[in-house]
Design a protein around this motif. Structure first.
Motif, PDB file in Angstrom:
ATOM      1  N   UNK A   1     -56.057  11.465 -71.541  1.00 17.54           N
ATOM      2  CA  UNK A   1     -54.958  10.855 -72.298  1.00 17.54           C
ATOM      3  C   UNK A   1     -54.715  11.614 -73.601  1.00 17.54           C
ATOM      4  N   UNK A   2     -55.801  12.036 -74.221  1.00 21.18           N
ATOM      5  CA  UNK A   2     -55.716  12.770 -75.483  1.00 21.18           C
ATOM      6  C   UNK A   2     -54.975  14.094 -75.321  1.00 21.18           C
ATOM      7  N   UNK A   3     -55.073  14.688 -74.142  1.00 23.28           N
ATOM      8  CA  UNK A   3     -54.398  15.966 -73.873  1.00 23.28           C
ATOM      9  C   UNK A   3     -52.890  15.896 -74.106  1.00 23.28           C
ATOM     10  N   UNK A   4     -52.336  14.719 -74.014  1.00 21.95           N
ATOM     11  CA  UNK A   4     -50.882  14.568 -74.173  1.00 21.95           C
ATOM     12  C   UNK A   4     -50.423  14.726 -75.621  1.00 21.95           C
ATOM     13  N   UNK A   5     -51.344  14.548 -76.553  1.00 23.48           N
ATOM     14  CA  UNK A   5     -50.955  14.591 -77.966  1.00 23.48           C
ATOM     15  C   UNK A   5     -51.728  15.624 -78.783  1.00 23.48           C
ATOM     16  N   UNK A   6     -52.849  16.114 -78.268  1.00 26.63           N
ATOM     17  CA  UNK A   6     -53.696  17.032 -79.026  1.00 26.63           C
ATOM     18  C   UNK A   6     -54.042  18.272 -78.195  1.00 26.63           C
ATOM     19  N   UNK A   7     -54.295  19.361 -78.892  1.00 29.58           N
ATOM     20  CA  UNK A   7     -54.825  20.560 -78.250  1.00 29.58           C
ATOM     21  C   UNK A   7     -56.342  20.494 -78.318  1.00 29.58           C
ATOM     22  N   UNK A   8     -57.002  20.502 -77.170  1.00 27.08           N
ATOM     23  CA  UNK A   8     -58.460  20.367 -77.113  1.00 27.08           C
ATOM     24  C   UNK A   8     -59.088  21.746 -76.928  1.00 27.08           C
TER      25      UNK A   8
END
Length: 345
Positions: A42-49
């Motif tokens: 889910x975090x991938x949609x808003x942040x660059x990991x």
């Protein structure tokens, strides 16, 4: 980067195996190395990991690309597993600190820039599927990377010691001195270290976790290499090595504490058992406080917390590093080195 085509069971195999190996860490999404699959995707949609590699993982990856295989098959499969996981999720890998560790060890900046070229070549040269097949065991080797390895042109001087590293070297020299103090109990060593740390340096939670486990002889936690030697140069070398382990975590923590306002999220990858223990006991539920209560008696824990509480916020008189912090740290290192030298006599 080319496409990675996977069956559902292969996809599950990569996620589940990586979590079982406890290799990738983040306080929120993987505090014990067991990755929160749903939250991270889910975090991938808003942040660059981005995944930061430690030196051992980078060295293994470079040797694999140079030789086509590793003598240790388990190590080879583990590296391939991590590569597959990063590629299938489009998580970039960062080798900056690992290159810097090598550069400061050999005191040279050209060779790390050559390694940086090799590292970049790996992602250009190999088909993505080759890492999956190597991780699964279908392949027993890969082709040697034949791309040019001329040094990357950059103004970065990798061989310069940063302030975090210098602080950790001073810490480790004081730790060695305490380890050689047979007259002190574990809690007395811990209290001495805290008083010294508050007086001279910034506080690093990972260091506190490490020394708490070290002074109470926790399984798998080692003193700096050569700490029992009578050769001060060997002791200093061992302190530098241990300082680098802590340097990964303290440098990484700078990103973590500000990541809510950043576009990037940095995860940390390591297969070093001691580094894993330090990370887990720093960021697991209850943090360092819970660790102290676990490894020390109730009475001793109260003594430790009293020192910590008396140095919180406005109660603490912070050390003045002056206008040239590195000079301050070098002088502190020299004082600690002399103290250890006197103990050797």
């Amino acid at each position: 980067m080319n496409f990675l085509v996977m069956e559902d069971e292969e996809y599950s195999f990569i996620w589940e195996t990586l979590s079982e190996l406890q290799m990738v860490f983040h306080p929120k999404y993987s505090p014990k190395g067991n990755i929160d699959y749903t939250s991270l995707l889910t975090l991938k949609n808003t942040k660059k990991i981005t995944v930061m590699l430690d030196r051992n993982l980078l060295s293994s990856l470079l040797r694999l690309s140079r030789d086509g295989c590793l003598k240790d098959e388990e190590e080879m499969r583990t590296v391939a597993l991590l590569m597959t996981w990063m590629i299938m999720n489009n998580f970039p890998a960062s080798a900056g600190l690992a290159l810097k560790e090598y550069a400061t060890k050999i005191n040279d900046s050209v060779e790390p820039k050559r390694e940086l070229r090799e590292f970049n070549n790996i992602f250009d040269y190999y088909p993505s599927m080759i890492w999956l097949r190597l991780a699964e065991g279908t392949l027993s080797s890969i082709p040697e990377c034949s791309l040019p390895v001329d040094p990357v042109i950059t103004k970065l001087e990798y061989n310069e010691d940063d302030e975090h590293l210098l602080m950790h070297i001073a810490e480790m020299l004081h730790v060695v001195w305490l380890c050689r103090r047979r007259d002190l109990s574990p809690v007395e060593k811990m209290l001495d270290f805290l008083h010294w740390n508050y007086k001279y340096l910034l506080i690093c939670e990972s260091t506190i976790a490490y020394v708490a486990m070290l002074f109470t002889n926790q399984l798998g936690v080692r003193a700096p290499k050569n700490s029992g030697s009578n050769d001060i140069q060997k002791i200093l070398e061992g302190c530098r090595n241990q300082a680098w382990d802590l340097n990964y975590l303290s440098n990484w923590s700078n990103f973590h504490y500000y990541e809510d306002s950043m576009e990037d999220i940095f995860m940390f990858a390591t297969n070093d058992t001691q580094l894993k223990m330090i990370f887990i006991n720093t960021y697991a539920a209850g943090g360092v406080g819970a660790l102290i209560e676990t490894v020390f008696s109730k009475k001793d824990s109260q003594r430790i917390f009293e020192v910590i509480n008396n140095n919180q916020g406005s109660k603490r008189l912070r050390p003045d590093f002056g206008t040239h912090p590195k000079k301050y740290f070098h002088q502190l290192i020299e004082r600690e080195k002399q103290q250890v030298t006197e103990k050797l006599k």
